[in-house]
Design a protein around this motif. Structure first.
Motif, PDB file in Angstrom:
ATOM      1  N   LEU A  29     -13.035  26.922  39.159  1.00  0.00           N
ATOM      2  CA  LEU A  29     -14.445  26.874  38.788  1.00  0.00           C
ATOM      3  C   LEU A  29     -14.739  27.608  37.486  1.00  0.00           C
ATOM      4  N   GLY A  30     -13.825  28.423  37.032  1.00  0.00           N
ATOM      5  CA  GLY A  30     -14.024  29.163  35.795  1.00  0.00           C
ATOM      6  C   GLY A  30     -12.691  29.591  35.227  1.00  0.00           C
ATOM      7  N   ILE A  31     -12.658  29.791  33.926  1.00  0.00           N
ATOM      8  CA  ILE A  31     -11.414  30.197  33.279  1.00  0.00           C
ATOM      9  C   ILE A  31     -11.748  31.084  32.090  1.00  0.00           C
ATOM     10  N   ASP A  32     -10.970  32.136  31.888  1.00  0.00           N
ATOM     11  CA  ASP A  32     -11.132  33.036  30.749  1.00  0.00           C
ATOM     12  C   ASP A  32      -9.935  32.911  29.827  1.00  0.00           C
ATOM     13  N   PHE A  33     -10.203  32.740  28.535  1.00  0.00           N
ATOM     14  CA  PHE A  33      -9.185  32.771  27.504  1.00  0.00           C
ATOM     15  C   PHE A  33      -9.357  34.096  26.760  1.00  0.00           C
ATOM     16  N   VAL A  34      -8.285  34.867  26.611  1.00  0.00           N
ATOM     17  CA  VAL A  34      -8.332  36.065  25.776  1.00  0.00           C
ATOM     18  C   VAL A  34      -7.562  35.730  24.504  1.00  0.00           C
ATOM     19  N   VAL A  35      -8.284  35.745  23.387  1.00  0.00           N
ATOM     20  CA  VAL A  35      -7.716  35.353  22.103  1.00  0.00           C
ATOM     21  C   VAL A  35      -7.783  36.542  21.159  1.00  0.00           C
ATOM     22  N   GLU A  36      -6.659  36.817  20.515  1.00  0.00           N
ATOM     23  CA  GLU A  36      -6.600  37.877  19.508  1.00  0.00           C
ATOM     24  C   GLU A  36      -6.553  37.215  18.138  1.00  0.00           C
ATOM     25  N   VAL A  65     -13.361  43.190  21.486  1.00  0.00           N
ATOM     26  CA  VAL A  65     -12.902  44.558  21.323  1.00  0.00           C
ATOM     27  C   VAL A  65     -11.626  44.525  20.500  1.00  0.00           C
ATOM     28  N   ASP A  66     -11.623  45.221  19.363  1.00  0.00           N
ATOM     29  CA  ASP A  66     -10.428  45.351  18.530  1.00  0.00           C
ATOM     30  C   ASP A  66      -9.756  44.020  18.215  1.00  0.00           C
ATOM     31  N   GLY A  67     -10.534  43.025  17.832  1.00  0.00           N
ATOM     32  CA  GLY A  67      -9.968  41.743  17.443  1.00  0.00           C
ATOM     33  C   GLY A  67      -9.562  40.858  18.602  1.00  0.00           C
TER      34      GLY A  67
END
Length: 135
Positions: A29-36, A65-67
């Motif tokens: 139902l949901g998804i998080d992408f963490v991109v630097e 946070v921090d790029g």
């Protein structure tokens, strides 16, 4: 991820981050992408979900946070969970800074992907390590 490796000061560049082969049995139902991304060279401008499992899926840029920026994709209608092979394509747009100097060769990198299945978060990463380096 795909996008340009050569940059010119002041130009707008777009990188596409894709997640394929999403297989969950209970419905995502949901998804998080963490991109630097390289904050020496790039300033975040915008993001859009170019492809999702259904039209009801939306993307939100939540935190930086921090790029590292977290993007959340949600099924706002909660009617179209991903239960088979799904694909997400997120386009992230940046403006190139005037100063084109950085000790870091990486322009953008997918750090982690996590998802929510029903009310439980999937703690294991679904994908990571995809990066683009400057030419």
């Amino acid at each position: 991820a795909d996008g340009p490796t050569s940059l010119a000061a002041g130009e707008t560049v777009t990188y596409r981050v894709s997640l394929t082969d999403c297989k969950v049995s209970e419905g995502l139902l949901g998804i998080d992408f963490v991109v630097e991304y390289n904050t020496d060279l790039l300033t975040y401008t915008d993001s859009v979900l170019e492809k999702g499992p259904a039209d009801t899926w939306e993307i939100y840029s939540r935190t930086e946070v921090d790029g590292q920026r977290i993007f959340t994709c949600l099924d706002d209608a909660v009617e179209n969970p991903v239960t088979g092979d799904g694909q997400f394509v997120m386009a992230i747009t940046f403006t190139v800074k005037d100063k084109l100097e950085s000790e870091n060769d990486t322009l953008i990198k997918l750090i982690n992907v996590t998802g929510a299945v029903n009310d439980d978060e999937v703690s294991d990463a679904l994908g990571n390590g995809n990066e683009i380096k400057k030419a």
